[in-house]
Design a protein around this motif. Sequence first.
Motif, PDB file in Angstrom:
ATOM      1  N   MET A   1      -7.937 -16.812  14.533  1.00  0.00           N
ATOM      2  CA  MET A   1      -6.851 -15.826  14.567  1.00  0.00           C
ATOM      3  C   MET A   1      -6.375 -15.522  13.159  1.00  0.00           C
ATOM      4  SD  MET A   1      -3.210 -15.988  16.605  1.00  0.00           S
ATOM      5  CE  MET A   1      -2.295 -16.929  15.392  1.00  0.00           C
ATOM      6  N   VAL A   2      -6.407 -14.265  12.781  1.00  0.00           N
ATOM      7  CA  VAL A   2      -6.063 -13.846  11.425  1.00  0.00           C
ATOM      8  C   VAL A   2      -4.662 -13.244  11.392  1.00  0.00           C
ATOM      9  CG1 VAL A   2      -6.582 -12.113   9.667  1.00  0.00           C
ATOM     10  CG2 VAL A   2      -8.428 -13.494  10.641  1.00  0.00           C
ATOM     11  N   THR A   3      -3.891 -13.620  10.397  1.00  0.00           N
ATOM     12  CA  THR A   3      -2.551 -13.069  10.202  1.00  0.00           C
ATOM     13  C   THR A   3      -2.571 -12.058   9.058  1.00  0.00           C
ATOM     14  OG1 THR A   3      -1.549 -15.163  10.891  1.00  0.00           O
ATOM     15  CG2 THR A   3      -0.141 -13.611   9.689  1.00  0.00           C
ATOM     16  N   VAL A   4      -2.195 -10.829   9.365  1.00  0.00           N
ATOM     17  CA  VAL A   4      -1.966  -9.835   8.316  1.00  0.00           C
ATOM     18  C   VAL A   4      -0.513  -9.395   8.411  1.00  0.00           C
ATOM     19  CG1 VAL A   4      -4.354  -9.028   8.211  1.00  0.00           C
ATOM     20  CG2 VAL A   4      -2.758  -7.896   9.752  1.00  0.00           C
ATOM     21  N   LYS A   5       0.051  -9.024   7.277  1.00  0.00           N
ATOM     22  CA  LYS A   5       1.471  -8.710   7.221  1.00  0.00           C
ATOM     23  C   LYS A   5       1.691  -7.448   6.389  1.00  0.00           C
ATOM     24  CE  LYS A   5       5.783 -10.892   5.568  1.00  0.00           C
ATOM     25  NZ  LYS A   5       6.038  -9.924   4.465  1.00  0.00           N
ATOM     26  N   PRO A   6       2.497  -6.496   6.894  1.00  0.00           N
ATOM     27  CA  PRO A   6       2.852  -5.332   6.063  1.00  0.00           C
ATOM     28  C   PRO A   6       3.759  -5.758   4.923  1.00  0.00           C
ATOM     29  CG  PRO A   6       4.122  -5.318   8.098  1.00  0.00           C
ATOM     30  CD  PRO A   6       3.155  -6.462   8.206  1.00  0.00           C
ATOM     31  N   PHE A   7       3.887  -4.905   3.927  1.00  0.00           N
ATOM     32  CA  PHE A   7       4.700  -5.261   2.763  1.00  0.00           C
ATOM     33  C   PHE A   7       5.256  -4.001   2.108  1.00  0.00           C
ATOM     34  CE2 PHE A   7       0.629  -4.178   1.115  1.00  0.00           C
ATOM     35  CZ  PHE A   7       0.767  -3.812  -0.212  1.00  0.00           C
ATOM     36  N   LYS A   8       6.235  -4.204   1.241  1.00  0.00           N
ATOM     37  CA  LYS A   8       6.841  -3.100   0.498  1.00  0.00           C
ATOM     38  C   LYS A   8       6.082  -2.949  -0.818  1.00  0.00           C
ATOM     39  CE  LYS A   8      11.426  -4.141   2.406  1.00  0.00           C
ATOM     40  NZ  LYS A   8      12.822  -4.554   2.079  1.00  0.00           N
ATOM     41  N   ALA A   9       5.140  -2.043  -0.832  1.00  0.00           N
ATOM     42  CA  ALA A   9       4.285  -1.899  -2.018  1.00  0.00           C
ATOM     43  C   ALA A   9       5.058  -1.329  -3.200  1.00  0.00           C
ATOM     44  CB  ALA A   9       3.108  -0.991  -1.709  1.00  0.00           C
ATOM     45  N   ILE A  10       4.748  -1.851  -4.362  1.00  0.00           N
ATOM     46  CA  ILE A  10       5.111  -1.192  -5.621  1.00  0.00           C
ATOM     47  C   ILE A  10       3.890  -0.355  -5.982  1.00  0.00           C
ATOM     48  CG2 ILE A  10       5.721  -1.540  -8.050  1.00  0.00           C
ATOM     49  CD1 ILE A  10       6.774  -4.347  -7.168  1.00  0.00           C
ATOM     50  N   ARG A  11       4.086   0.937  -6.195  1.00  0.00           N
ATOM     51  CA  ARG A  11       2.935   1.831  -6.346  1.00  0.00           C
ATOM     52  C   ARG A  11       3.277   3.009  -7.249  1.00  0.00           C
ATOM     53  NH1 ARG A  11       3.751   6.085  -2.827  1.00  0.00           N
ATOM     54  NH2 ARG A  11       5.434   5.800  -1.297  1.00  0.00           N
ATOM     55  N   PRO A  12       2.267   3.760  -7.688  1.00  0.00           N
ATOM     56  CA  PRO A  12       2.535   4.875  -8.594  1.00  0.00           C
ATOM     57  C   PRO A  12       3.371   5.977  -7.947  1.00  0.00           C
ATOM     58  CG  PRO A  12       0.212   4.267  -8.650  1.00  0.00           C
ATOM     59  CD  PRO A  12       0.825   3.532  -7.504  1.00  0.00           C
ATOM     60  N   VAL A  13       4.199   6.609  -8.768  1.00  0.00           N
ATOM     61  CA  VAL A  13       4.919   7.786  -8.305  1.00  0.00           C
ATOM     62  C   VAL A  13       3.877   8.876  -8.018  1.00  0.00           C
ATOM     63  CG1 VAL A  13       5.255   8.724 -10.641  1.00  0.00           C
ATOM     64  CG2 VAL A  13       6.870   9.316  -8.834  1.00  0.00           C
ATOM     65  N   PRO A  14       4.019   9.646  -6.952  1.00  0.00           N
ATOM     66  CA  PRO A  14       3.048  10.707  -6.666  1.00  0.00           C
ATOM     67  C   PRO A  14       2.852  11.620  -7.883  1.00  0.00           C
ATOM     68  CG  PRO A  14       4.510  10.421  -4.803  1.00  0.00           C
ATOM     69  CD  PRO A  14       5.048   9.554  -5.892  1.00  0.00           C
ATOM     70  N   GLY A  15       1.607  11.935  -8.162  1.00  0.00           N
ATOM     71  CA  GLY A  15       1.293  12.778  -9.306  1.00  0.00           C
ATOM     72  C   GLY A  15       0.743  12.007 -10.482  1.00  0.00           C
ATOM     73  N   LEU A  16       0.959  10.675 -10.501  1.00  0.00           N
ATOM     74  CA  LEU A  16       0.465   9.862 -11.620  1.00  0.00           C
ATOM     75  C   LEU A  16      -0.561   8.811 -11.196  1.00  0.00           C
ATOM     76  CD1 LEU A  16       3.602   9.187 -13.867  1.00  0.00           C
ATOM     77  CD2 LEU A  16       1.692  10.747 -14.298  1.00  0.00           C
ATOM     78  N   ALA A  17      -0.882   8.779  -9.924  1.00  0.00           N
ATOM     79  CA  ALA A  17      -1.798   7.746  -9.438  1.00  0.00           C
ATOM     80  C   ALA A  17      -3.125   7.776 -10.182  1.00  0.00           C
ATOM     81  CB  ALA A  17      -2.033   7.901  -7.942  1.00  0.00           C
ATOM     82  N   ASN A  18      -3.649   8.954 -10.443  1.00  0.00           N
ATOM     83  CA  ASN A  18      -4.950   9.051 -11.115  1.00  0.00           C
ATOM     84  C   ASN A  18      -4.902   8.542 -12.544  1.00  0.00           C
ATOM     85  OD1 ASN A  18      -3.324  11.315 -11.811  1.00  0.00           O
ATOM     86  ND2 ASN A  18      -5.128  12.423 -12.519  1.00  0.00           N
ATOM     87  N   LYS A  19      -3.730   8.613 -13.183  1.00  0.00           N
ATOM     88  CA  LYS A  19      -3.604   8.122 -14.563  1.00  0.00           C
ATOM     89  C   LYS A  19      -3.291   6.627 -14.610  1.00  0.00           C
ATOM     90  CE  LYS A  19      -2.214  12.520 -16.617  1.00  0.00           C
ATOM     91  NZ  LYS A  19      -1.188  13.236 -17.407  1.00  0.00           N
ATOM     92  N   ILE A  20      -2.566   6.143 -13.614  1.00  0.00           N
ATOM     93  CA  ILE A  20      -2.183   4.732 -13.598  1.00  0.00           C
ATOM     94  C   ILE A  20      -3.326   3.844 -13.102  1.00  0.00           C
ATOM     95  CG2 ILE A  20      -0.674   3.049 -12.451  1.00  0.00           C
ATOM     96  CD1 ILE A  20       1.562   5.159 -12.601  1.00  0.00           C
ATOM     97  N   ALA A  21      -4.004   4.265 -12.038  1.00  0.00           N
ATOM     98  CA  ALA A  21      -5.068   3.449 -11.443  1.00  0.00           C
ATOM     99  C   ALA A  21      -6.142   3.125 -12.474  1.00  0.00           C
ATOM    100  CB  ALA A  21      -5.681   4.191 -10.258  1.00  0.00           C
ATOM    101  N   SER A  22      -6.540   1.863 -12.521  1.00  0.00           N
ATOM    102  CA  SER A  22      -7.511   1.430 -13.527  1.00  0.00           C
ATOM    103  C   SER A  22      -8.584   0.560 -12.889  1.00  0.00           C
ATOM    104  CB  SER A  22      -6.817   0.643 -14.642  1.00  0.00           C
ATOM    105  OG  SER A  22      -6.382  -0.623 -14.162  1.00  0.00           O
TER     106      SER A  22
END
Length: 415
Positions: A1-22
């Motif tokens: 039995m596997v436990t997965v849990k949702p979370f409050k992601a810290i993530r790029p502001v829309p519009g900058l994801a392509n520049k931030i992602a590495s």
Amino acid sequence: MVTVKPFKAIRPVPGLANKIASLPYDVVNTEEARNLAKDNSYSFLHVDRAEIDLAPSINPYDKIVYEKARENFDKMLKKGLLIKDNEENYYIYREIMNGRSQVGLVATVSIDEYLEGIIKKHELTLPEKEQDRINHMDYCDAHTSPVFLTYKANPELKKLLNSWMRSKNPVYDFTSEEEIRHTVWIIDDKSLINKITYVFKEIDYLYIADGHHRAAASVKVGLKRREQNPDYKGDEEFNYFLAVLVPHDEVFIMPYNRVVKDLNGYSESEFIEKIEEKFEVEKCNEGQPFNPSQKHTFGMYLSGNWYKLTAKEGTFNPLDPIESLDVSILQKNLLDPILGIKDPRTDKRIDFVGGIRGLEELERRVKEDMRVAFSMHPTTVEDLIAVADAGMIMPPKSTWFEPKLRSGLFIHGLS
């Protein structure tokens, strides 16, 4: 039995994801990271490889590097380049490379299930690299890069995720410089979140595909936080680590090829004669590189010529999940007894080339700084699962996964 849990992601502001992602920190060295980020102040490499913002003489494991990582991370938060979701969500992360799609669920998974063997591993870790990630997580108070996990494909999960992708707009959708398309959806529907959590409870095991050092470090940081908080309840974020979970039939593994510096004192003819004791050797037509299309066959590039090597019957145990791996066959029957490479982890005469670089890279290395190259048939995800299920450890450099999960798209805070 596997436990997965949702979370409050810290993530790029829309519009900058392509520049931030590495690219992940562990597929580029310091010099490569510095070059990739030099004209991009948004790049998450300023967090994951913070030594690029310090003097070149700085040891990448120095305390000042982790302090710089935290400083850069805090700056991105204060400037609003990164935002934190208010609710616990799941996320879908789809990558498309050369028309092939890989769909992962972004979630957090339990450090206890790693310790109990429900999250299975197949690689050894190096203490120095583990400690590096422990320090990085501790200073940043976050998991800044996900662990790549796989599981035996579940039709119900595929249906749930595909339905959401068809009916909802993505929050990010961009193509990286390697022509890989990255698309992210937020799953914020409580009913679907609960359903996904429930379906995973019917899955027996998760398997680490890539990120063994991150996983081991995450667990040790979690245990350290428990010691610091003896009244912990178990639902604190440090009890879980960040992961992208991809069904096994969507995982793409490329070969991890080998190049060797010399022939261990043999002449070319003597070398081939020794190989013929354990392999059938066929010379390929001139100008035709050999890319193995089936297990137990290998390409060899030597003095401008390509050869096809086929392991002879009786040279390996086809029923043993380790001995039957092509990387094991080559190591046991050629690299060790003929070329004298006893430990490929530490021997400086051998190097490894990810399959993404192509056979041309093997030819280039032999022409420039190596003597012989070997092209491999890729290890399969079924091989990986069989080894992990047997509680065994794969030989080093057995797998090269593509496409790589981007760092900076999802960050999991520990507090």
